[in-house]
Design an enzyme around this catalytic site. Structure first.
Site, PDB file in Angstrom:
ATOM      1  N   ASP A   1       0.957  -0.935  -0.419  1.00 24.37           N
ATOM      2  CA  ASP A   1      -0.199  -0.049  -0.072  1.00 24.37           C
ATOM      3  C   ASP A   1       0.484   1.375   0.360  1.00 24.37           C
ATOM      4  O   ASP A   1       0.546   2.129   0.786  1.00 24.37           O
ATOM      5  CB  ASP A   1      -1.047  -0.553   1.240  1.00 24.37           C
ATOM      6  CG  ASP A   1      -2.165   0.657   1.299  1.00 24.37           C
ATOM      7  OD1 ASP A   1      -1.973   1.243   0.223  1.00 24.37           O
ATOM      8  OD2 ASP A   1      -1.952   0.866   2.402  1.00 24.37           O
TER       9      ASP A   1
ATOM     10  N   GLU B   1       3.382  -7.693   7.121  1.00 28.82           N
ATOM     11  CA  GLU B   1       2.134  -8.523   7.009  1.00 28.82           C
ATOM     12  C   GLU B   1       2.016 -10.091   5.590  1.00 28.82           C
ATOM     13  O   GLU B   1       1.642  -9.785   4.564  1.00 28.82           O
ATOM     14  CB  GLU B   1       0.769  -7.806   6.106  1.00 28.82           C
ATOM     15  CG  GLU B   1       0.652  -7.223   7.032  1.00 28.82           C
ATOM     16  CD  GLU B   1      -0.495  -6.146   7.037  1.00 28.82           C
ATOM     17  OE1 GLU B   1      -0.878  -6.151   6.059  1.00 28.82           O
ATOM     18  OE2 GLU B   1      -1.271  -5.762   8.094  1.00 28.82           O
TER      19      GLU B   1
ATOM     20  N   TYR C   1      -6.751  -3.609  12.380  1.00 27.15           N
ATOM     21  CA  TYR C   1      -7.478  -2.091  11.699  1.00 27.15           C
ATOM     22  C   TYR C   1      -8.846  -2.540  12.403  1.00 27.15           C
ATOM     23  O   TYR C   1     -10.347  -1.872  11.547  1.00 27.15           O
ATOM     24  CB  TYR C   1      -7.410  -1.485  10.417  1.00 27.15           C
ATOM     25  CG  TYR C   1      -6.449  -1.533  10.368  1.00 27.15           C
ATOM     26  CD1 TYR C   1      -5.862  -0.143  10.429  1.00 27.15           C
ATOM     27  CD2 TYR C   1      -5.675  -2.092  10.134  1.00 27.15           C
ATOM     28  CE1 TYR C   1      -4.928   0.456   9.850  1.00 27.15           C
ATOM     29  CE2 TYR C   1      -3.870  -1.862  10.047  1.00 27.15           C
ATOM     30  CZ  TYR C   1      -3.815  -0.800  10.119  1.00 27.15           C
ATOM     31  OH  TYR C   1      -2.470   0.216   9.649  1.00 27.15           O
TER      32      TYR C   1
HETATM   33  C1  BDP Z   1      -1.378  -2.374   6.628  1.00 25.40           C
HETATM   34  C2  BDP Z   1      -0.444  -2.284   5.854  1.00 25.40           C
HETATM   35  C3  BDP Z   1       0.051  -0.787   5.557  1.00 25.40           C
HETATM   36  C4  BDP Z   1      -0.651  -0.451   5.012  1.00 25.40           C
HETATM   37  C5  BDP Z   1      -1.431  -0.098   5.804  1.00 25.40           C
HETATM   38  C6  BDP Z   1      -3.379   0.676   6.099  1.00 25.40           C
HETATM   39  O1  BDP Z   1       0.795  -2.722   6.439  1.00 25.40           O
HETATM   40  O2  BDP Z   1       0.941  -0.909   4.939  1.00 25.40           O
HETATM   41  O3  BDP Z   1      -1.018   0.885   4.383  1.00 25.40           O
HETATM   42  O4  BDP Z   1      -2.353  -1.704   6.327  1.00 25.40           O
HETATM   43  O5  BDP Z   1      -4.268   0.015   5.147  1.00 25.40           O
HETATM   44  O6  BDP Z   1      -2.230  -4.024   6.654  1.00 25.40           O
HETATM   45  O7  BDP Z   1      -3.736   1.642   5.430  1.00 25.40           O
END
Ligand code: BDP
Length: 693
Positions: A248, A492, A545
């Site tokens: 990302d 990840e 998240y």
């Molecule tokens: C995580 C990743 C990171 C992403 C983040 C996101 O490690 O690189 O930028 O999510 O979705 O899973 O903001």
């Protein structure tokens, strides 16, 4: 992985192919960087004190890469010439991207084979122009620079002239005066070529450096990617392809870090490995010096304190220096005298037929120990709690190009925030960044570019071999930084896939062999039951998240879900845990109360929910929290991203969102609570001042 061609080698036939047959397909056989021995593990599942003294025992430091990668420092025996500034540039827009090789653009000045652009170095080439095709270009680009050399460099055969490229993303081929001198795979680590013979072979006092760089990512590169050919001619022009990535952030490319020439004598200090420890109040500095160019030399080693006073000395290529009443290198905010750096001065002398030779190199050294128990992360035997950030090397039109003002601003913001640490998500950062971390006492989890390992192909032996080599290069470059307290081999990965067990077992064991003095981890987002790599890490680093990628808008579920996450991981592994990412996308200036997703209020609300659980679990086994992300950053275009990832607590221009103030309160409070020595950190207002010395 780098290979240096012999300087006199004839130029080679071009091979690098189109994006579909990219660098990995023609990787050079692994160089001679092999391990000498196996080291002990870092895990000290015993009393904190026992763990803390592991340092001195670890001296057998098994790092035995052939060829060092010392940062080029000026000294009485070494000079530097920086090549930053405007280079000539051309992207090869030909259909097969091979025109540059077919026409041998490296043979004559680039301007003679077609039009060129001015391209700043360091910078990414993507965002500096107005041509959209260059922004999304995939394939070979060509850089060139003519350099005038000091006469001594070209006339004195006792001088060794080295070309050093800090980072060329992703695959680079280098020529000097049309002669191939080096190739390197991997966009985040330095590589070098000895160009002495070339620059000393004729009357010329100048040389022409040509660097071809290919940004194509394949399942076997790090990070991996795929090239997708769109074959439906009713929708796409013939030969149409795009680069897909599995991470990302935007795949910025070019010469991202300083390029320079430097000199050494022909008998020279090639590498130094330091490990440190403590025995009561005595600091122990174990050193090993690697010399190239002769087997007959003398070495003198002196350790100087910050006042320039010699506190210990030795001779020979290895030994242990003892420093009574040593000052330790402490993380900033943990101790009233953070980041104490000694200077290890190494002096080489040798006799040759042509006369005496001497070389001198001074390396900053911090004396500190790192260890892990089943619920603590210990620095100098004291529990350390990471309250920090994840970063990216990214800002504005320079892309990932190294930039001093930005770097100093970022460190001042870290201080303002009261952050004591960061992870180099998701690739190694510039050496200058690591040097500032040593100097300021900012603790680093040093991550490899192993991000986006999600395809089965990326677990193949070819990929693993490359990943092992990247860890060798990373450890070789960063092993002497006291700020680096842990290696992260990946972010990840699909660690639930069957081959992941063997892959991470091998990778982590190899990294521990390279450096037995630091713990090793990778950052997971897999389920605790399914993760096949977790058994091999020293610290569980987990990203989640809640209420962002699941249960949109339902912040009320965060506490339960997060507490469950921690409990499950801890019950399964009894290892300390770091919440290595959490956060919410937030568009600066969007306000909504009650909070809605993307508003500044939502980001703050989500963070607060995480903090409630972190405050409970940090009393038990959670040893850190790293916000995602320090600042907004550019990504590929997608309907999920509004001009990049906006989970920063600062904007891409480094201005605070509301969450930055919330985190600042928290981090200064944590700093006061977790401080080990002396009185409490004053108020958080102290954080307004920049780092001072
Ligand atoms: C995580 C990743 C990171 C992403 C983040 C996101 O490690 O690189 O930028 O999510 O979705 O899973 O903001």
């Amino acid at each position: 992985m780098a290979r240096e061609a012999s300087a006199g080698a004839r130029d080679r036939s071009p091979a690098p192919g189109p994006p579909s047959a990219p660098p990995g397909a023609r990787r050079l056989a692994a160089g001679g960087w092999r391990l000498a021995a196996s080291g002990a593990g870092i895990m000290a599942r015993g009393p904190a004190g026992a763990a803390a003294v592991l340092g001195p025992l670890l001296w057998g430091c098994a790092l035995a890469l052939q060829g060092g990668m010392l940062y080029p420092r000026e000294s009485p025996s070494r000079e530097r010439k920086e090549l930053d500034g405007l280079w000539s540039f051309r992207a090869d827009f030909s259909d097969n991207r091979r025109q540059g090789f077919e026409q041998q653009w490296y043979r004559t000045p680039l301007r003679e084979s077609g039009p060129t652009l001015d391209m700043p170095v360091p910078s990414s080439f993507n965002d500096v122009g107005q041509d959209g095709r260059l922004r999304s270009f995939v394939g070979w680009v060509w850089y060139e620079r003519e350099v005038t050399l000091p006469q001594r460099w070209t006339q004195d055969l006792g001088t060794r002239v080295v070309l050093r490229i800090g980072s060329a993303h992703y695959y680079a081929i280098v020529w000097v005066n049309g002669v191939h001198v080096a190739e390197h795979e991997g966009g985040h680590l330095p590589f070098e070529a000895d160009v002495s013979k070339l620059v000393q072979s004729g009357p010329l006092s100048s040389c022409r450096i040509t660097i071809a760089i290919n940004n194509t990512l394949t399942p076997h590169t790090l990070p991996p990617g795929t090239i997708l050919y769109q074959k439906d001619t009713s929708k796409y022009p013939k030969g149409y392809f795009v680069q897909n990535t599995h991470f990302d952030f935007f795949n910025y490319a070019g010469l991202h870090r300083p390029v320079l020439l430097y000199t050494t004598p022909t008998i020279y200090i090639d590498d130094i490995t330091i490990t440190t420890g403590m025995d009561q109040n005595t600091g122990l500095v174990n050193y090993k010096v690697f010399v190239q160019g002769s087997e007959h030399f003398q070495l003198e080693v002196r350790l100087l304190d910050e006042e320039g006073k010699v506190v210990a000395q030795g001779t020979g290529d290895q030994g242990q220096l003892q420093v009574p009443s040593a000052y330790l290198w402490w993380p900033y905010l943990m101790h009233e005298h953070p980041a104490y750096l000694y200077s290890l001065e190494v002096r080489l002398t040798a006799q040759t037929e042509a006369g005496p030779v001497s070389d001198f190199y001074a390396l900053p050294v911090g004396i500190r120990t790192v260890a892990v128990t089943e619920n603590q992360f210990l620095i100098n035997g004291k529990p350390f709690y990471f309250h920090g950030v994840n970063k990216h090397e990214d800002a504005d039109i320079r892309g990932k190009g190294f930039d001093w003002p930005l770097l100093v601003k970022d460190f001042n913001l870290l201080r303002w925030l009261g952050a004591n640490s960061f992870r180099t998500s998701h690739y190694p950062y510039a050496e200058e960044v690591m040097q500032l971390c040593d100097r300021y006492g900012i603790v680093v989890i040093d991550e490899s570019p192993g991000v986006g390992i999600v395809l089965t192909q990326s677990y193949s032996n070819v990929s693993l071999q490359h990943h092992l080599e990247v860890m060798e290069e990373l450890v070789r470059r960063d092993k002497n930084h006291p700020a680096v307290v842990m290696w992260s081999v990946a972010n990840e990965p699909a660690s639930y896939l069957k081959p992941a067990g063997y892959y991470f077992k091998t990778l982590i064991a190899h990294t521990k062999d390279l450096d037995p003095s630091r713990p090793v981890t990778f950052v997971t987002n897999s389920n605790y039951e399914a993760d096949l790599g977790a058994p091999y890490v020293d610290v569980i680093c987990v990203n989640s998240y809640y209420s962002w990628y699941h249960d949109y808008g339902h912040m009320e579920v965060i506490q339960l879900q997060l507490a469950t996450q921690f409990e499950k991981w801890y019950r399964t592994y009894q290892k300390p845990i770091i919440q290595s990412e959490y956060g919410a996308e937030t568009i600066a200036g969007f306000h909504q109360d009650p909070p809605l997703m993307f508003s500044e209020e939502y980001q703050k609300g989500l963070l607060e929910q995480y903090h409630l659980v972190l405050d409970q679990k940090r009393k038990e086994y959670v040893v850190g929290e790293l916000i995602w992300n320090f600042a907004d950053f550019m990504t590929d275009q997608s309907p999920q991203r509004a001009m990049g990832n906006k989970k920063g607590i600062f904007t891409r221009q480094r201005q605070p969102k509301g969450a930055a103030f919330l985190l600042r309160e928290r981090y200064w409070k944590l700093a006061n609570e977790t401080r080990y020595h002396g009185s409490a950190v004053k108020s958080q207002c102290v954080g307004n001042s920049p780092f001072t010395f």
